[in-house]
Write a protein that holds these residues in place. Sequence first.
Motif, mmCIF file in Angstrom:
data_model
loop_
_atom_site.group_PDB
_atom_site.id
_atom_site.type_symbol
_atom_site.label_atom_id
_atom_site.label_comp_id
_atom_site.label_asym_id
_atom_site.label_seq_id
_atom_site.Cartn_x
_atom_site.Cartn_y
_atom_site.Cartn_z
ATOM 1 N N LEU A 95 -1.416 9.718 -3.858
ATOM 2 C CA LEU A 95 -1.774 8.693 -3.456
ATOM 3 C C LEU A 95 -2.165 8.170 -5.144
ATOM 4 N N VAL A 96 -1.857 8.741 -6.252
ATOM 5 C CA VAL A 96 -2.243 8.386 -7.122
ATOM 6 C C VAL A 96 -1.387 7.821 -7.817
ATOM 7 N N ALA A 97 -0.091 8.133 -7.691
ATOM 8 C CA ALA A 97 1.629 7.814 -8.439
ATOM 9 C C ALA A 97 1.849 6.047 -7.548
ATOM 10 N N PHE A 157 0.718 -0.964 -0.284
ATOM 11 C CA PHE A 157 -0.301 -0.362 0.153
ATOM 12 C C PHE A 157 0.930 1.430 0.007
ATOM 13 N N ILE A 158 0.643 2.692 -0.141
ATOM 14 C CA ILE A 158 0.836 4.038 -0.505
ATOM 15 C C ILE A 158 -0.243 4.579 0.522
ATOM 16 N N ASP A 159 0.554 5.405 1.558
ATOM 17 C CA ASP A 159 -0.094 5.910 2.386
ATOM 18 C C ASP A 159 -0.191 8.092 2.509
ATOM 19 N N THR A 167 -13.921 12.217 0.840
ATOM 20 C CA THR A 167 -14.014 11.782 -0.949
ATOM 21 C C THR A 167 -13.159 11.440 -1.346
ATOM 22 N N MET A 168 -11.866 12.344 -1.383
ATOM 23 C CA MET A 168 -10.812 11.816 -2.936
ATOM 24 C C MET A 168 -10.334 10.789 -2.713
ATOM 25 N N ALA A 169 -9.945 10.139 -1.349
ATOM 26 C CA ALA A 169 -9.870 8.794 -1.832
ATOM 27 C C ALA A 169 -10.666 7.792 -1.725
ATOM 28 N N VAL A 170 -11.542 7.682 -1.505
ATOM 29 C CA VAL A 170 -12.829 7.106 -2.211
ATOM 30 C C VAL A 170 -12.606 7.393 -2.895
ATOM 31 N N ALA A 171 -12.824 7.839 -4.121
ATOM 32 C CA ALA A 171 -13.396 8.670 -5.383
ATOM 33 C C ALA A 171 -12.012 8.028 -6.189
ATOM 34 N N LEU A 172 -11.270 7.821 -5.221
ATOM 35 C CA LEU A 172 -9.610 7.173 -6.572
ATOM 36 C C LEU A 172 -9.635 5.267 -5.932
ATOM 37 N N LYS A 187 -3.878 3.877 1.025
ATOM 38 C CA LYS A 187 -4.807 4.292 1.988
ATOM 39 C C LYS A 187 -4.601 5.545 3.397
ATOM 40 N N ALA A 188 -4.779 6.148 3.430
ATOM 41 C CA ALA A 188 -4.728 7.680 4.052
ATOM 42 C C ALA A 188 -4.741 8.436 5.081
ATOM 43 N N HIS A 189 -4.094 8.589 5.783
ATOM 44 C CA HIS A 189 -4.371 8.924 7.437
ATOM 45 C C HIS A 189 -5.516 10.406 7.208
ATOM 46 N N VAL A 190 -6.356 11.012 7.438
ATOM 47 C CA VAL A 190 -7.217 11.907 6.912
ATOM 48 C C VAL A 190 -8.091 12.102 7.908
ATOM 49 N N ASP A 191 -8.408 14.020 7.903
ATOM 50 C CA ASP A 191 -9.147 13.690 9.482
ATOM 51 C C ASP A 191 -9.028 13.906 10.821
#
Length: 420
Positions: free
Chosen positions: A243-245, A224-226, A267-272, A254-258
Amino acid sequence: MRQVDLLLIHAEQLVTCTGNGQPKRGDQMRDVGIIPDGALAVQDGHIVAVGTTDEITAHYASEQAISARDKAVIPGLVDCHTHTVYAGNRLDEFEMRIQGKTYMDIMAAGGGIMSTVRATRAAQLQMLYEESRARLDTMLRLGTTTAEIKTGYGLHQDAELKMLAVILKLATDHPMTLVPTFLGAHAVPPEYPDAVTYAEAVIHEILPAITEAQTQSGDSSPFFIDVFCEKGVFDLTTSRRVLVAGQQSGMGIKAHVDEFVNLGGVTMAVALGATSVDHLDVTPETELDLLAASDTVGVALPAVNFNLGATHFANARYLIDAGGVLALATDINPGSAPTPSMPMVMAIASRYQKLLPAEALNASTLNAAYAIGLGDRVGSLEVGKQADCLILDTPDYRSLIYEFGVNRVESVIIKGEQII
Ligand code: NIG
Ligand code: FE
Protein backbone atom coordinates in the motif's frame (compact mmCIF):
# COMPACT_ATOMS: atom_id res chain seq x y z
CA MET A 1 -36.74 31.84 -18.14
CA ARG A 2 -33.54 29.86 -18.74
CA GLN A 3 -33.51 27.14 -21.42
CA VAL A 4 -31.80 23.91 -20.36
CA ASP A 5 -31.07 20.54 -21.99
CA LEU A 6 -33.40 18.52 -19.76
CA LEU A 7 -36.03 18.96 -17.07
CA LEU A 8 -37.10 16.08 -14.87
CA ILE A 9 -40.33 17.09 -13.12
CA HIS A 10 -43.11 15.90 -10.83
CA ALA A 11 -41.15 13.19 -9.03
CA GLU A 12 -43.38 11.97 -6.21
CA GLN A 13 -40.16 11.79 -4.17
CA LEU A 14 -36.97 13.42 -5.42
CA VAL A 15 -34.46 11.66 -3.18
CA THR A 16 -31.38 13.91 -3.26
CA CYS A 17 -28.97 12.29 -0.71
CA THR A 18 -27.53 15.81 -0.38
CA GLY A 19 -24.29 15.84 1.56
CA ASN A 20 -23.16 19.48 1.50
CA GLY A 21 -19.64 18.55 0.50
CA GLN A 22 -19.20 15.74 3.03
CA PRO A 23 -20.01 12.04 3.27
CA LYS A 24 -22.77 11.19 5.74
CA ARG A 25 -21.84 9.75 9.11
CA GLY A 26 -23.80 8.53 12.11
CA ASP A 27 -27.36 9.92 12.37
CA GLN A 28 -26.97 11.91 9.15
CA MET A 29 -27.32 8.61 7.30
CA ARG A 30 -31.03 8.51 8.24
CA ASP A 31 -31.72 11.56 6.08
CA VAL A 32 -32.01 11.09 2.31
CA GLY A 33 -33.17 14.67 1.60
CA ILE A 34 -36.55 14.02 -0.02
CA ILE A 35 -38.21 16.82 -2.02
CA PRO A 36 -41.92 16.02 -2.63
CA ASP A 37 -43.08 16.81 -6.20
CA GLY A 38 -39.40 17.37 -6.93
CA ALA A 39 -37.63 18.46 -10.10
CA LEU A 40 -34.15 18.76 -11.60
CA ALA A 41 -32.77 21.02 -14.33
CA VAL A 42 -29.83 19.64 -16.32
CA GLN A 43 -27.37 21.41 -18.61
CA ASP A 44 -24.27 19.91 -20.28
CA GLY A 45 -24.64 16.68 -18.31
CA HIS A 46 -24.68 18.41 -14.94
CA ILE A 47 -27.38 19.41 -12.47
CA VAL A 48 -27.99 23.16 -12.52
CA ALA A 49 -31.03 23.35 -10.23
CA VAL A 50 -32.88 21.13 -7.74
CA GLY A 51 -36.20 21.97 -6.08
CA THR A 52 -39.94 21.48 -6.19
CA THR A 53 -41.54 21.31 -9.63
CA ASP A 54 -43.12 24.74 -9.05
CA GLU A 55 -39.78 26.30 -8.16
CA ILE A 56 -37.90 24.75 -11.07
CA THR A 57 -40.52 25.40 -13.77
CA ALA A 58 -40.79 29.04 -12.64
CA HIS A 59 -37.18 29.57 -13.75
CA TYR A 60 -36.28 26.84 -16.27
CA ALA A 61 -37.75 25.54 -19.52
CA SER A 62 -36.65 22.75 -21.85
CA GLU A 63 -37.68 21.05 -25.07
CA GLN A 64 -37.02 17.77 -23.27
CA ALA A 65 -39.07 17.30 -20.10
CA ILE A 66 -39.49 13.92 -18.44
CA SER A 67 -42.39 13.53 -16.03
CA ALA A 68 -41.82 11.19 -13.08
CA ARG A 69 -45.35 11.44 -11.71
CA ASP A 70 -46.08 8.68 -9.16
CA LYS A 71 -42.43 7.66 -9.23
CA ALA A 72 -39.44 8.10 -6.97
CA VAL A 73 -36.22 9.53 -8.44
CA ILE A 74 -32.96 8.65 -6.69
CA PRO A 75 -29.26 9.24 -7.43
CA GLY A 76 -27.60 6.63 -9.66
CA LEU A 77 -26.16 3.86 -7.48
CA VAL A 78 -22.40 3.72 -6.91
CA ASP A 79 -20.81 0.26 -6.66
CA CYS A 80 -17.53 1.14 -4.93
CA HIS A 81 -15.91 -2.33 -4.78
CA THR A 82 -16.06 -4.66 -7.77
CA HIS A 83 -14.06 -7.33 -9.59
CA THR A 84 -16.20 -6.95 -12.73
CA VAL A 85 -13.41 -7.88 -15.16
CA TYR A 86 -12.75 -11.64 -15.12
CA ALA A 87 -13.05 -14.69 -17.34
CA GLY A 88 -14.79 -17.99 -16.67
CA ASN A 89 -16.93 -18.95 -13.71
CA ARG A 90 -16.63 -20.93 -10.48
CA LEU A 91 -19.72 -23.10 -10.70
CA ASP A 92 -17.83 -26.17 -9.49
CA GLU A 93 -16.67 -24.35 -6.38
CA PHE A 94 -20.25 -23.25 -5.73
CA GLU A 95 -21.21 -26.91 -5.55
CA MET A 96 -18.16 -27.75 -3.41
CA ARG A 97 -19.20 -25.10 -0.89
CA ILE A 98 -22.75 -26.39 -0.83
CA GLN A 99 -21.24 -29.76 0.07
CA GLY A 100 -19.24 -28.32 2.97
CA LYS A 101 -15.87 -26.99 1.69
CA THR A 102 -15.06 -23.43 2.81
CA TYR A 103 -13.96 -20.53 0.60
CA MET A 104 -10.49 -20.55 2.18
CA ASP A 105 -10.16 -24.39 1.89
CA ILE A 106 -10.76 -24.09 -1.84
CA MET A 107 -8.27 -21.24 -2.15
CA ALA A 108 -5.59 -23.12 -0.17
CA ALA A 109 -6.02 -26.09 -2.55
CA GLY A 110 -5.15 -23.89 -5.56
CA GLY A 111 -8.71 -23.04 -6.61
CA GLY A 112 -10.59 -19.89 -5.70
CA ILE A 113 -8.95 -16.69 -6.91
CA MET A 114 -6.20 -18.71 -8.71
CA SER A 115 -8.80 -20.55 -10.76
CA THR A 116 -10.10 -17.21 -12.09
CA VAL A 117 -6.49 -16.05 -12.58
CA ARG A 118 -5.87 -19.02 -14.90
CA ALA A 119 -8.99 -18.26 -16.93
CA THR A 120 -8.26 -14.53 -17.06
CA ARG A 121 -4.63 -15.00 -18.10
CA ALA A 122 -5.78 -17.27 -20.93
CA ALA A 123 -8.51 -14.91 -22.19
CA GLN A 124 -7.94 -12.65 -25.19
CA LEU A 125 -8.33 -8.95 -24.39
CA GLN A 126 -11.34 -8.56 -26.70
CA MET A 127 -13.14 -11.52 -25.11
CA LEU A 128 -12.44 -10.22 -21.61
CA TYR A 129 -13.72 -6.81 -22.68
CA GLU A 130 -16.94 -8.21 -24.12
CA GLU A 131 -17.74 -10.44 -21.13
CA SER A 132 -17.04 -7.58 -18.74
CA ARG A 133 -19.04 -5.11 -20.77
CA ALA A 134 -22.06 -7.42 -20.63
CA ARG A 135 -21.70 -7.52 -16.83
CA LEU A 136 -21.63 -3.72 -16.68
CA ASP A 137 -24.79 -3.61 -18.81
CA THR A 138 -26.54 -5.83 -16.27
CA MET A 139 -25.33 -3.65 -13.40
CA LEU A 140 -26.63 -0.60 -15.28
CA ARG A 141 -30.09 -2.12 -15.67
CA LEU A 142 -30.10 -2.63 -11.89
CA GLY A 143 -29.30 1.04 -11.33
CA THR A 144 -25.52 1.25 -11.01
CA THR A 145 -24.22 4.34 -12.81
CA THR A 146 -20.71 4.50 -11.28
CA ALA A 147 -18.40 1.61 -10.38
CA GLU A 148 -14.90 0.91 -9.20
CA ILE A 149 -13.19 -2.04 -10.97
CA LYS A 150 -10.13 -3.90 -9.68
CA THR A 151 -7.39 -5.76 -11.49
CA GLY A 152 -6.11 -8.78 -9.55
CA TYR A 153 -6.84 -11.81 -11.74
CA GLY A 154 -3.63 -11.36 -13.74
CA LEU A 155 -0.95 -11.48 -11.05
CA HIS A 156 1.85 -11.05 -13.53
CA GLN A 157 2.79 -7.97 -15.45
CA ASP A 158 1.24 -8.72 -18.85
CA ALA A 159 -2.03 -10.04 -17.48
CA GLU A 160 -2.40 -7.19 -14.95
CA LEU A 161 -1.75 -4.73 -17.81
CA LYS A 162 -4.34 -6.55 -19.91
CA MET A 163 -6.90 -6.19 -17.12
CA LEU A 164 -6.11 -2.49 -16.70
CA ALA A 165 -6.42 -2.00 -20.47
CA VAL A 166 -9.88 -3.60 -20.38
CA ILE A 167 -10.95 -1.38 -17.46
CA LEU A 168 -9.68 1.77 -19.20
CA LYS A 169 -11.35 0.80 -22.49
CA LEU A 170 -14.63 0.25 -20.63
CA ALA A 171 -14.16 3.63 -18.92
CA THR A 172 -14.00 5.22 -22.38
CA ASP A 173 -16.69 3.19 -24.15
CA HIS A 174 -19.30 2.49 -21.49
CA PRO A 175 -21.79 5.11 -20.25
CA MET A 176 -21.04 4.29 -16.60
CA THR A 177 -18.38 6.30 -14.75
CA LEU A 178 -15.57 3.87 -13.86
CA VAL A 179 -12.66 4.08 -11.45
CA PRO A 180 -9.70 1.65 -11.73
CA THR A 181 -7.92 -0.04 -8.81
CA PHE A 182 -4.67 -2.01 -9.00
CA LEU A 183 -5.00 -5.22 -6.97
CA GLY A 184 -1.78 -6.98 -7.98
CA ALA A 185 -1.58 -8.27 -4.39
CA HIS A 186 -4.81 -10.28 -4.56
CA ALA A 187 -3.27 -13.77 -4.18
CA VAL A 188 0.19 -15.34 -4.40
CA PRO A 189 0.61 -17.01 -7.81
CA PRO A 190 2.36 -20.42 -7.83
CA GLU A 191 5.38 -19.06 -9.74
CA TYR A 192 6.55 -17.43 -6.50
CA PRO A 193 7.82 -19.23 -3.39
CA ASP A 194 5.99 -16.99 -0.91
CA ALA A 195 3.94 -13.82 -0.41
CA VAL A 196 6.91 -11.64 0.46
CA THR A 197 8.78 -12.52 -2.74
CA TYR A 198 5.68 -11.95 -4.86
CA ALA A 199 4.96 -8.63 -3.09
CA GLU A 200 8.46 -7.47 -4.06
CA ALA A 201 7.62 -8.23 -7.70
CA VAL A 202 4.33 -6.34 -7.33
CA ILE A 203 6.12 -3.31 -5.92
CA HIS A 204 9.20 -3.23 -8.14
CA GLU A 205 7.95 -4.69 -11.45
CA ILE A 206 4.18 -4.68 -11.86
CA LEU A 207 3.31 -1.42 -10.07
CA PRO A 208 5.69 0.76 -12.14
CA ALA A 209 4.34 -0.78 -15.37
CA ILE A 210 0.76 -0.20 -14.22
CA THR A 211 1.28 3.43 -13.20
CA GLU A 212 3.07 4.06 -16.51
CA ALA A 213 0.14 2.54 -18.47
CA GLN A 214 -2.38 4.56 -16.47
CA THR A 215 -0.48 7.80 -17.11
CA GLN A 216 -0.08 7.01 -20.83
CA SER A 217 -3.84 6.38 -21.16
CA GLY A 218 -4.66 9.95 -20.13
CA ASP A 219 -7.43 8.63 -17.86
CA SER A 220 -8.09 11.29 -15.23
CA SER A 221 -10.09 9.20 -12.72
CA PRO A 222 -8.83 8.68 -9.21
CA PHE A 223 -6.56 5.61 -9.14
CA PHE A 224 -6.24 3.23 -6.20
CA ILE A 225 -4.04 0.44 -4.89
CA ASP A 226 -5.60 -2.45 -2.96
CA VAL A 227 -4.37 -5.62 -1.21
CA PHE A 228 -6.00 -8.77 0.20
CA CYS A 229 -4.75 -8.50 3.80
CA GLU A 230 -5.71 -11.91 5.18
CA LYS A 231 -4.23 -14.88 7.03
CA GLY A 232 -2.63 -17.17 4.44
CA VAL A 233 -2.59 -14.43 1.77
CA PHE A 234 -0.75 -11.13 2.56
CA ASP A 235 0.10 -10.48 6.20
CA LEU A 236 -0.04 -7.05 7.80
CA THR A 237 3.59 -6.06 7.16
CA THR A 238 3.55 -7.16 3.54
CA SER A 239 0.15 -5.53 2.91
CA ARG A 240 1.44 -2.28 4.37
CA ARG A 241 4.51 -2.39 2.16
CA VAL A 242 2.38 -2.80 -0.98
CA LEU A 243 0.00 0.00 0.00
CA VAL A 244 2.82 2.42 0.84
CA ALA A 245 4.44 1.72 -2.55
CA GLY A 246 1.17 2.59 -4.28
CA GLN A 247 0.76 5.70 -2.18
CA GLN A 248 4.28 6.81 -3.10
CA SER A 249 3.25 6.47 -6.76
CA GLY A 250 0.34 8.84 -6.13
CA MET A 251 -2.43 6.25 -5.69
CA GLY A 252 -5.19 6.33 -3.09
CA ILE A 253 -5.36 3.37 -0.68
CA LYS A 254 -8.00 0.67 -0.33
CA ALA A 255 -7.67 -2.65 1.47
CA HIS A 256 -9.54 -5.95 1.79
CA VAL A 257 -9.39 -6.45 5.56
CA ASP A 258 -10.91 -8.74 8.19
CA GLU A 259 -12.89 -10.94 5.79
CA PHE A 260 -12.04 -14.10 7.75
CA VAL A 261 -9.29 -13.38 10.31
CA ASN A 262 -8.56 -10.09 12.09
CA LEU A 263 -4.95 -9.04 11.45
CA GLY A 264 -5.20 -5.35 12.42
CA GLY A 265 -5.67 -4.18 8.83
CA VAL A 266 -8.07 -1.37 9.76
CA THR A 267 -5.59 0.21 12.16
CA MET A 268 -2.78 -0.13 9.61
CA ALA A 269 -4.81 1.30 6.69
CA VAL A 270 -6.38 4.15 8.66
CA ALA A 271 -2.89 5.20 9.84
CA LEU A 272 -1.87 5.43 6.17
CA GLY A 273 -4.90 7.65 5.41
CA ALA A 274 -6.72 4.99 3.36
CA THR A 275 -9.72 6.12 1.34
CA SER A 276 -11.58 2.91 2.28
CA VAL A 277 -11.28 -0.36 4.19
CA ASP A 278 -13.49 -3.12 2.86
CA HIS A 279 -15.19 -6.30 4.19
CA LEU A 280 -14.81 -5.66 8.00
CA ASP A 281 -16.55 -8.95 8.78
CA VAL A 282 -14.53 -9.75 11.90
CA THR A 283 -13.28 -6.27 12.86
CA PRO A 284 -13.42 -5.82 16.65
CA GLU A 285 -15.27 -2.85 18.16
CA THR A 286 -12.01 -1.16 19.17
CA GLU A 287 -10.94 -0.96 15.53
CA LEU A 288 -14.45 0.06 14.40
CA ASP A 289 -14.20 2.96 16.91
CA LEU A 290 -10.87 3.96 15.39
CA LEU A 291 -12.36 3.76 11.89
CA ALA A 292 -15.43 5.78 12.96
CA ALA A 293 -13.19 8.57 14.23
CA SER A 294 -11.34 8.77 10.88
CA ASP A 295 -12.18 9.98 7.36
CA THR A 296 -11.67 6.47 5.94
CA VAL A 297 -14.89 4.96 4.57
CA GLY A 298 -15.85 1.51 5.87
CA VAL A 299 -17.23 -0.61 3.01
CA ALA A 300 -19.46 -3.56 3.91
CA LEU A 301 -19.95 -6.30 1.31
CA PRO A 302 -22.84 -8.34 2.69
CA ALA A 303 -23.51 -10.20 -0.57
CA VAL A 304 -20.30 -12.12 0.22
CA ASN A 305 -21.61 -13.36 3.57
CA PHE A 306 -24.95 -14.19 1.96
CA ASN A 307 -23.28 -16.03 -0.91
CA LEU A 308 -21.01 -18.00 1.42
CA GLY A 309 -24.05 -19.01 3.44
CA ALA A 310 -22.70 -17.19 6.49
CA THR A 311 -24.82 -16.11 9.42
CA HIS A 312 -22.29 -13.49 10.50
CA PHE A 313 -22.11 -10.06 8.87
CA ALA A 314 -19.90 -6.99 9.28
CA ASN A 315 -21.06 -4.88 12.22
CA ALA A 316 -22.18 -1.99 10.04
CA ARG A 317 -24.74 -0.91 12.64
CA TYR A 318 -21.94 -0.42 15.19
CA LEU A 319 -19.87 1.63 12.72
CA ILE A 320 -22.78 3.96 11.96
CA ASP A 321 -23.75 4.31 15.63
CA ALA A 322 -20.12 5.15 16.46
CA GLY A 323 -20.33 8.04 13.94
CA GLY A 324 -18.46 6.38 11.08
CA VAL A 325 -18.92 6.64 7.30
CA LEU A 326 -20.39 3.42 5.92
CA ALA A 327 -20.68 2.46 2.26
CA LEU A 328 -22.06 -0.71 0.64
CA ALA A 329 -20.89 -2.51 -2.51
CA THR A 330 -21.53 -5.77 -4.36
CA ASP A 331 -17.89 -7.04 -4.55
CA ILE A 332 -19.12 -8.68 -7.78
CA ASN A 333 -16.70 -11.54 -8.57
CA PRO A 334 -17.06 -15.18 -9.66
CA GLY A 335 -16.16 -16.63 -6.26
CA SER A 336 -17.38 -14.82 -3.18
CA ALA A 337 -20.11 -12.63 -4.70
CA PRO A 338 -21.55 -13.46 -8.12
CA THR A 339 -24.10 -10.63 -8.08
CA PRO A 340 -24.38 -7.42 -10.11
CA SER A 341 -27.17 -6.03 -7.92
CA MET A 342 -26.83 -3.08 -5.55
CA PRO A 343 -30.57 -3.29 -4.70
CA MET A 344 -29.96 -6.90 -3.57
CA VAL A 345 -27.02 -5.73 -1.43
CA MET A 346 -29.22 -3.07 0.19
CA ALA A 347 -31.92 -5.69 0.79
CA ILE A 348 -29.42 -7.95 2.58
CA ALA A 349 -27.87 -5.06 4.57
CA SER A 350 -31.23 -3.87 5.83
CA ARG A 351 -32.22 -7.32 7.08
CA TYR A 352 -28.94 -8.69 8.46
CA GLN A 353 -27.03 -5.52 9.31
CA LYS A 354 -30.13 -3.64 10.52
CA LEU A 355 -29.73 -0.65 8.22
CA LEU A 356 -32.79 1.48 7.61
CA PRO A 357 -33.59 1.97 3.92
CA ALA A 358 -32.30 5.56 4.18
CA GLU A 359 -28.99 4.35 5.63
CA ALA A 360 -28.64 1.67 2.97
CA LEU A 361 -29.33 4.21 0.20
CA ASN A 362 -26.86 6.81 1.50
CA ALA A 363 -24.31 3.99 1.83
CA SER A 364 -24.90 3.03 -1.83
CA THR A 365 -24.80 6.55 -3.29
CA LEU A 366 -23.07 9.48 -1.58
CA ASN A 367 -20.83 7.54 0.82
CA ALA A 368 -19.91 5.04 -1.88
CA ALA A 369 -18.86 7.95 -4.10
CA TYR A 370 -16.52 9.14 -1.32
CA ALA A 371 -15.13 5.60 -1.07
CA ILE A 372 -13.74 5.97 -4.62
CA GLY A 373 -12.70 9.61 -4.53
CA LEU A 374 -15.72 10.86 -6.49
CA GLY A 375 -17.66 12.51 -3.65
CA ASP A 376 -17.56 15.83 -5.47
CA ARG A 377 -18.84 14.42 -8.79
CA VAL A 378 -21.50 11.75 -8.23
CA GLY A 379 -23.63 10.12 -5.51
CA SER A 380 -26.22 12.83 -4.86
CA LEU A 381 -28.63 15.07 -6.73
CA GLU A 382 -26.99 18.42 -6.03
CA VAL A 383 -26.13 21.42 -8.18
CA GLY A 384 -22.78 20.93 -9.93
CA LYS A 385 -22.82 17.12 -9.85
CA GLN A 386 -23.21 14.78 -12.83
CA ALA A 387 -26.89 14.35 -13.70
CA ASP A 388 -26.95 10.61 -12.88
CA CYS A 389 -30.31 9.42 -11.60
CA LEU A 390 -32.79 6.55 -11.61
CA ILE A 391 -36.54 6.72 -12.09
CA LEU A 392 -38.13 3.91 -10.08
CA ASP A 393 -41.44 2.34 -11.01
CA THR A 394 -42.72 2.99 -7.49
CA PRO A 395 -43.56 6.24 -5.65
CA ASP A 396 -41.62 5.36 -2.47
CA TYR A 397 -37.86 4.77 -2.76
CA ARG A 398 -37.97 2.35 0.19
CA SER A 399 -39.65 -0.23 -2.07
CA LEU A 400 -36.29 -0.66 -3.83
CA ILE A 401 -34.92 -2.17 -0.61
CA TYR A 402 -38.09 -3.65 0.88
CA GLU A 403 -38.78 -5.78 -2.17
CA PHE A 404 -36.13 -8.11 -3.52
CA GLY A 405 -35.76 -10.38 -6.52
CA VAL A 406 -37.48 -7.76 -8.65
CA ASN A 407 -36.04 -4.81 -10.59
CA ARG A 408 -37.76 -1.53 -9.69
CA VAL A 409 -35.42 0.57 -11.86
CA GLU A 410 -37.54 1.85 -14.74
CA SER A 411 -35.16 4.36 -16.27
CA VAL A 412 -31.47 5.25 -15.95
CA ILE A 413 -30.14 8.73 -16.75
CA ILE A 414 -26.38 9.33 -16.92
CA LYS A 415 -24.91 12.80 -17.48
CA GLY A 416 -28.37 13.94 -18.50
CA GLU A 417 -28.79 11.21 -21.16
CA GLN A 418 -31.58 8.69 -20.79
CA ILE A 419 -29.69 5.40 -21.28
CA ILE A 420 -32.55 3.09 -20.28
O1 NIG B 1 -13.38 -9.40 -2.19
N1 NIG B 1 -11.39 -11.66 -0.82
C1 NIG B 1 -10.72 -11.43 -1.81
N2 NIG B 1 -11.14 -11.06 -3.00
C2 NIG B 1 -12.50 -11.13 -3.42
C3 NIG B 1 -12.88 -12.48 -3.90
C4 NIG B 1 -12.32 -12.75 -5.21
C5 NIG B 1 -12.60 -14.14 -5.71
O2 NIG B 1 -13.00 -15.04 -4.94
O3 NIG B 1 -12.39 -14.31 -6.91
C6 NIG B 1 -13.41 -10.61 -2.37
O4 NIG B 1 -14.18 -11.34 -1.73
FE1 FE C 1 -13.18 -7.80 -3.24
